[in-house]
Design a protein around this motif. Sequence first.
Motif, short mmCIF file in Angstrom:
data_model
loop_
_atom_site.label_atom_id
_atom_site.label_comp_id
_atom_site.label_asym_id
_atom_site.label_seq_id
_atom_site.Cartn_x
_atom_site.Cartn_y
_atom_site.Cartn_z
N THR A 140 0.37 -0.93 0.13
CA THR A 140 0.10 -0.05 -0.09
C THR A 140 1.19 1.23 0.22
O THR A 140 0.39 1.98 -0.77
N ILE A 167 -4.86 4.45 -5.98
CA ILE A 167 -5.22 3.94 -4.48
C ILE A 167 -5.62 3.21 -4.21
O ILE A 167 -5.08 2.39 -3.30
N TRP A 168 -6.44 2.56 -4.58
CA TRP A 168 -7.35 1.86 -5.11
C TRP A 168 -6.81 0.36 -5.18
O TRP A 168 -7.12 -0.44 -4.22
N LEU A 171 -4.66 -0.24 -1.97
CA LEU A 171 -4.70 -0.43 -0.98
C LEU A 171 -5.23 -2.52 -1.11
O LEU A 171 -5.44 -2.61 0.01
N THR A 174 -2.99 -4.15 1.33
CA THR A 174 -3.01 -4.07 2.68
C THR A 174 -4.66 -5.46 2.78
O THR A 174 -4.47 -6.21 4.00
#
Length: 228
Positions: A140, A167-168, A171, A174
């Motif tokens: 991430t 960004i998606w 993430l 994670t």
Amino acid sequence: MTELGNMLAALPLFAMIRDGGWTMWLIAALSVITLAVVLWKVGSLWRLGVWGGRHSRRAVELWTQGRRHEAIQQVRGRPSARARVAQAAIGTSLDPRFDDQAAREETARVARQVLYRSREGLRSLELIATIAPLLGLLGTVLGMIAAFQVLQSSGNQADPSDLAGGIWVALLTTAAGMAVAIPAGVALSWFESIADRLQADLEDLATRVFVTSGDRPTARARLVEAAE
């Protein structure tokens, strides 16, 4: 091969792993290892007989009743964990070559071997439960760095949809790391509880054999019972 590659690329899971970068590939490998370790550990515990104990409990009951020959017959040659320790405790108690201290030490040696086998492989699950979320967090952070680098280079011309997509994807690692760590942690706790229960049962079995009040046979009595 090209057709197979196109089929794999069309799968949502494969696409997520591919888009997540090298950290996602590592997390995917950890998920496979976790499944393999869990299946192997279940099979190992099954072969060790940790879910049994009927014969060992019956043997200790017979021992406390003074029926020593019947007690040893209950567990002789049985491969389960509890039966092995009960056989060691009862067998050394009946063997004139062992005094009380030597009998306890030999039983403790057998119990340590059994407990070692019951805990084998748990360190790998502990390691996976620890590093999987860290790998996800690393993915991430790297993805966020890449996304903001794109934002900096684009200046006022940056497309918010491209930034959101980056960004998606960042993430996603994670979430994948936690998705691997949680089952690994649950399996680790379950296996540890089985090992703890086994340890408590082994201690109880051995203690009941060795502290039977006044019933431990003398060397002469053990020779007679061994001859029988």
